[in-house]
Design a protein around this motif. Sequence first.
Motif, PDB file in Angstrom:
ATOM      1  N   LYS A   2      58.405 -21.480  92.506  1.00 40.75           N
ATOM      2  CA  LYS A   2      57.098 -20.888  92.252  1.00 40.75           C
ATOM      3  C   LYS A   2      56.917 -19.623  93.077  1.00 40.75           C
ATOM      4  O   LYS A   2      57.306 -19.546  94.236  1.00 40.75           O
ATOM      5  N   GLN A   3      56.336 -18.591  92.486  1.00 42.03           N
ATOM      6  CA  GLN A   3      56.114 -17.338  93.191  1.00 42.03           C
ATOM      7  C   GLN A   3      54.743 -17.354  93.851  1.00 42.03           C
ATOM      8  O   GLN A   3      53.757 -17.806  93.262  1.00 42.03           O
ATOM      9  N   PHE A   4      54.666 -16.835  95.057  1.00 40.99           N
ATOM     10  CA  PHE A   4      53.410 -16.836  95.803  1.00 40.99           C
ATOM     11  C   PHE A   4      53.037 -15.414  96.184  1.00 40.99           C
ATOM     12  O   PHE A   4      53.896 -14.565  96.448  1.00 40.99           O
ATOM     13  N   PHE A   5      51.746 -15.174  96.218  1.00 41.06           N
ATOM     14  CA  PHE A   5      51.226 -13.867  96.581  1.00 41.06           C
ATOM     15  C   PHE A   5      51.109 -13.769  98.100  1.00 41.06           C
ATOM     16  O   PHE A   5      50.593 -14.651  98.752  1.00 41.06           O
ATOM     17  N   TYR A   6      51.631 -12.678  98.662  1.00 39.99           N
ATOM     18  CA  TYR A   6      51.554 -12.454 100.093  1.00 39.99           C
ATOM     19  C   TYR A   6      50.519 -11.356 100.363  1.00 39.99           C
ATOM     20  O   TYR A   6      50.607 -10.252  99.837  1.00 39.99           O
ATOM     21  N   ALA A   7      49.550 -11.670 101.189  1.00 44.49           N
ATOM     22  CA  ALA A   7      48.564 -10.674 101.598  1.00 44.49           C
ATOM     23  C   ALA A   7      48.757 -10.404 103.073  1.00 44.49           C
ATOM     24  O   ALA A   7      48.872 -11.325 103.865  1.00 44.49           O
ATOM     25  N   THR A 191      56.373 -28.789  96.962  1.00 44.68           N
ATOM     26  CA  THR A 191      56.079 -27.359  96.818  1.00 44.68           C
ATOM     27  C   THR A 191      56.603 -26.647  98.058  1.00 44.68           C
ATOM     28  O   THR A 191      56.310 -27.048  99.186  1.00 44.68           O
ATOM     29  N   LYS A 192      57.408 -25.592  97.846  1.00 43.33           N
ATOM     30  CA  LYS A 192      57.963 -24.817  98.952  1.00 43.33           C
ATOM     31  C   LYS A 192      57.359 -23.417  98.939  1.00 43.33           C
ATOM     32  O   LYS A 192      57.346 -22.753  97.913  1.00 43.33           O
ATOM     33  N   ILE A 193      56.868 -22.992 100.106  1.00 45.91           N
ATOM     34  CA  ILE A 193      56.302 -21.659 100.260  1.00 45.91           C
ATOM     35  C   ILE A 193      57.158 -20.909 101.267  1.00 45.91           C
ATOM     36  O   ILE A 193      57.174 -21.257 102.454  1.00 45.91           O
ATOM     37  N   PRO A 194      57.931 -19.892 100.843  1.00 48.18           N
ATOM     38  CA  PRO A 194      58.780 -19.146 101.782  1.00 48.18           C
ATOM     39  C   PRO A 194      57.962 -18.535 102.916  1.00 48.18           C
ATOM     40  O   PRO A 194      56.877 -17.997 102.695  1.00 48.18           O
ATOM     41  N   LEU A 195      58.488 -18.614 104.132  1.00 50.00           N
ATOM     42  CA  LEU A 195      57.816 -18.068 105.311  1.00 50.00           C
ATOM     43  C   LEU A 195      58.649 -16.935 105.910  1.00 50.00           C
ATOM     44  O   LEU A 195      59.874 -17.055 106.008  1.00 50.00           O
ATOM     45  N   PRO A 196      58.013 -15.854 106.349  1.00 46.09           N
ATOM     46  CA  PRO A 196      58.749 -14.718 106.935  1.00 46.09           C
ATOM     47  C   PRO A 196      59.114 -14.978 108.395  1.00 46.09           C
ATOM     48  O   PRO A 196      58.661 -14.285 109.305  1.00 46.09           O
ATOM     49  N   PHE A 197      59.980 -15.979 108.603  1.00 44.02           N
ATOM     50  CA  PHE A 197      60.313 -16.421 109.957  1.00 44.02           C
ATOM     51  C   PHE A 197      61.780 -16.180 110.323  1.00 44.02           C
ATOM     52  O   PHE A 197      62.290 -16.811 111.235  1.00 44.02           O
ATOM     53  N   THR A 221      54.213 -24.442 114.640  1.00 43.35           N
ATOM     54  CA  THR A 221      53.113 -25.393 114.510  1.00 43.35           C
ATOM     55  C   THR A 221      52.416 -25.190 113.174  1.00 43.35           C
ATOM     56  O   THR A 221      52.099 -24.052 112.805  1.00 43.35           O
ATOM     57  N   ILE A 222      52.216 -26.275 112.458  1.00 37.17           N
ATOM     58  CA  ILE A 222      51.508 -26.249 111.180  1.00 37.17           C
ATOM     59  C   ILE A 222      50.303 -27.179 111.292  1.00 37.17           C
ATOM     60  O   ILE A 222      50.443 -28.331 111.694  1.00 37.17           O
ATOM     61  N   SER A 223      49.139 -26.685 110.956  1.00 39.69           N
ATOM     62  CA  SER A 223      47.935 -27.517 111.040  1.00 39.69           C
ATOM     63  C   SER A 223      47.048 -27.272 109.828  1.00 39.69           C
ATOM     64  O   SER A 223      47.083 -26.186 109.228  1.00 39.69           O
ATOM     65  N   LYS A 224      46.268 -28.269 109.477  1.00 39.46           N
ATOM     66  CA  LYS A 224      45.333 -28.138 108.358  1.00 39.46           C
ATOM     67  C   LYS A 224      43.981 -27.731 108.895  1.00 39.46           C
ATOM     68  O   LYS A 224      43.470 -28.315 109.859  1.00 39.46           O
ATOM     69  N   HIS A 225      43.397 -26.704 108.289  1.00 39.75           N
ATOM     70  CA  HIS A 225      42.054 -26.257 108.656  1.00 39.75           C
ATOM     71  C   HIS A 225      41.239 -26.136 107.381  1.00 39.75           C
ATOM     72  O   HIS A 225      41.504 -25.267 106.548  1.00 39.75           O
ATOM     73  N   GLN A 226      40.267 -27.032 107.228  1.00 39.74           N
ATOM     74  CA  GLN A 226      39.460 -27.088 106.011  1.00 39.74           C
ATOM     75  C   GLN A 226      40.401 -27.240 104.814  1.00 39.74           C
ATOM     76  O   GLN A 226      41.118 -28.224 104.714  1.00 39.74           O
ATOM     77  N   LYS A 227      40.470 -26.280 103.910  1.00 41.10           N
ATOM     78  CA  LYS A 227      41.360 -26.397 102.755  1.00 41.10           C
ATOM     79  C   LYS A 227      42.621 -25.542 102.911  1.00 41.10           C
ATOM     80  O   LYS A 227      43.376 -25.377 101.952  1.00 41.10           O
ATOM     81  N   SER A 228      42.844 -25.017 104.101  1.00 38.09           N
ATOM     82  CA  SER A 228      43.973 -24.118 104.335  1.00 38.09           C
ATOM     83  C   SER A 228      44.962 -24.736 105.312  1.00 38.09           C
ATOM     84  O   SER A 228      44.663 -25.720 105.998  1.00 38.09           O
ATOM     85  N   ASP A 243      46.472 -20.466 101.679  1.00 33.47           N
ATOM     86  CA  ASP A 243      45.227 -20.902 101.072  1.00 33.47           C
ATOM     87  C   ASP A 243      45.238 -20.563  99.586  1.00 33.47           C
ATOM     88  O   ASP A 243      45.467 -19.409  99.202  1.00 33.47           O
ATOM     89  N   ASN A 244      45.027 -21.581  98.749  1.00 37.15           N
ATOM     90  CA  ASN A 244      44.880 -21.364  97.304  1.00 37.15           C
ATOM     91  C   ASN A 244      46.079 -20.605  96.727  1.00 37.15           C
ATOM     92  O   ASN A 244      45.928 -19.599  96.029  1.00 37.15           O
ATOM     93  N   ASP A 245      47.268 -21.093  97.026  1.00 39.23           N
ATOM     94  CA  ASP A 245      48.522 -20.530  96.515  1.00 39.23           C
ATOM     95  C   ASP A 245      48.821 -19.121  97.011  1.00 39.23           C
ATOM     96  O   ASP A 245      49.657 -18.416  96.432  1.00 39.23           O
ATOM     97  N   SER A 246      48.163 -18.671  98.058  1.00 35.40           N
ATOM     98  CA  SER A 246      48.427 -17.355  98.636  1.00 35.40           C
ATOM     99  C   SER A 246      48.742 -17.498 100.110  1.00 35.40           C
ATOM    100  O   SER A 246      48.160 -18.337 100.809  1.00 35.40           O
ATOM    101  N   LEU A 247      49.665 -16.676 100.584  1.00 36.87           N
ATOM    102  CA  LEU A 247      50.038 -16.685 101.999  1.00 36.87           C
ATOM    103  C   LEU A 247      49.568 -15.386 102.632  1.00 36.87           C
ATOM    104  O   LEU A 247      50.015 -14.293 102.257  1.00 36.87           O
TER     105      LEU A 247
END
Length: 378
Positions: A2-7, A191-197, A221-228, A243-247
């Motif tokens: 799946k492709q994700f939008f990076y902002a 679901t995998k979301i590529p990270l710039p790490f 560290t990965i944590s949940k905050h509200q819906k993100s 958040d909402n399919d966007s990174l």
Amino acid sequence: MKQFFYAFIFLLLVACGPGNSTDEKAIDTDLNFTLDTLLIDPVDEFLYLNAGLRVAALDEKNQYLYNFNPNDYTLEKIDLDKGILAEKLPFEKEGPDGVGEMVFGMNLISSNSIAFMGYMNVRLFGLEGDKRSEFTFNDRAFGGDKLEQSENFQFLNNQMVDFHTMIGLIRDGRKKTYALGILKTDTQTLTKIPLPFKALENFRFKLSSPSRIQMSFPTVTISKHQKSYIISNDISNKILLYDNDSLFQIEYQSKLTADKKTGKYNQEFENEEAFKQTSLDMRREINFMAPLWDEEKQLFYRFSHKIIKIGKDVENYQDMESAVYLTVFDPDFNVLAESLVEGINTPPGYHFVKDGKIWMYINTQDEMGFVRLTVDVE
């Protein structure tokens, strides 16, 4: 995949001064702090402090802290409002309701459900000690995005956020890439979301000496905050927000510290002394901790630190002195203030926000205690 939008959000922080635009806001670099200490009454028990609360979890209201004791396989339920051990909840190590030999993490799922993270597995229990479900990952087929042969969940970075959702860090050992993994355990969908790490690979070290093999790698560290989901690491001050399919990638420039580690280090060692020295050199550079949310004040806090003095006994953690900094953000991660924290000269261990204060665990002569930091943000 799946492709994700990076902002990309770049926050250039410039203090107001003559000639600056009236839209620019000065960043406070001299915050006022108040410190006090709370000691927990163990009520004739010996609380487990050897792991520094690395396997501990808070309830939703931050009233109770649950600390796992691997010596007797109990949960120590600490009432933080009263500063006392409320009770010890027994669990089994083995058998149908067994927690397992090794517990690397723990998440409170609801008021009466807790998840124990083991090596490549998660076990869900009621607080009465009854096992409700178990799920193993890696080396199994998932729906959705595929876990490649060279990829695996980094088990120290996994956590359960609700009854059917596990999140974790996925590393590709061959490509040296990272992704956020969101696993729905009920449908076995990934679901995998590529990270710039990729830069984190420059800070992975391996010691191969005649006496032992040891690895050192950056903390993510990965944590949940509200819906993100908030993703951070200790090498750079960049914060990722999924958040909402966007990174979204949040960057900011500090007035007091570097924004990332810049040293060039060897990564393969055969000599233990060289491995130890490189680890110390790394800690002399700036290190970043994960952001914390203050629900009462609607602020984020983030500590960073670096070693500024090492005594003669480098094996003794207390023989080192660090400069500890605190950055304060608004809910959108705009920087409001940053400051050196006077009175704290060691990096905070287990810490959280309760009642508008930052609580930092300390071991005081084998007693559980918390230094509570109140921050005055105008």
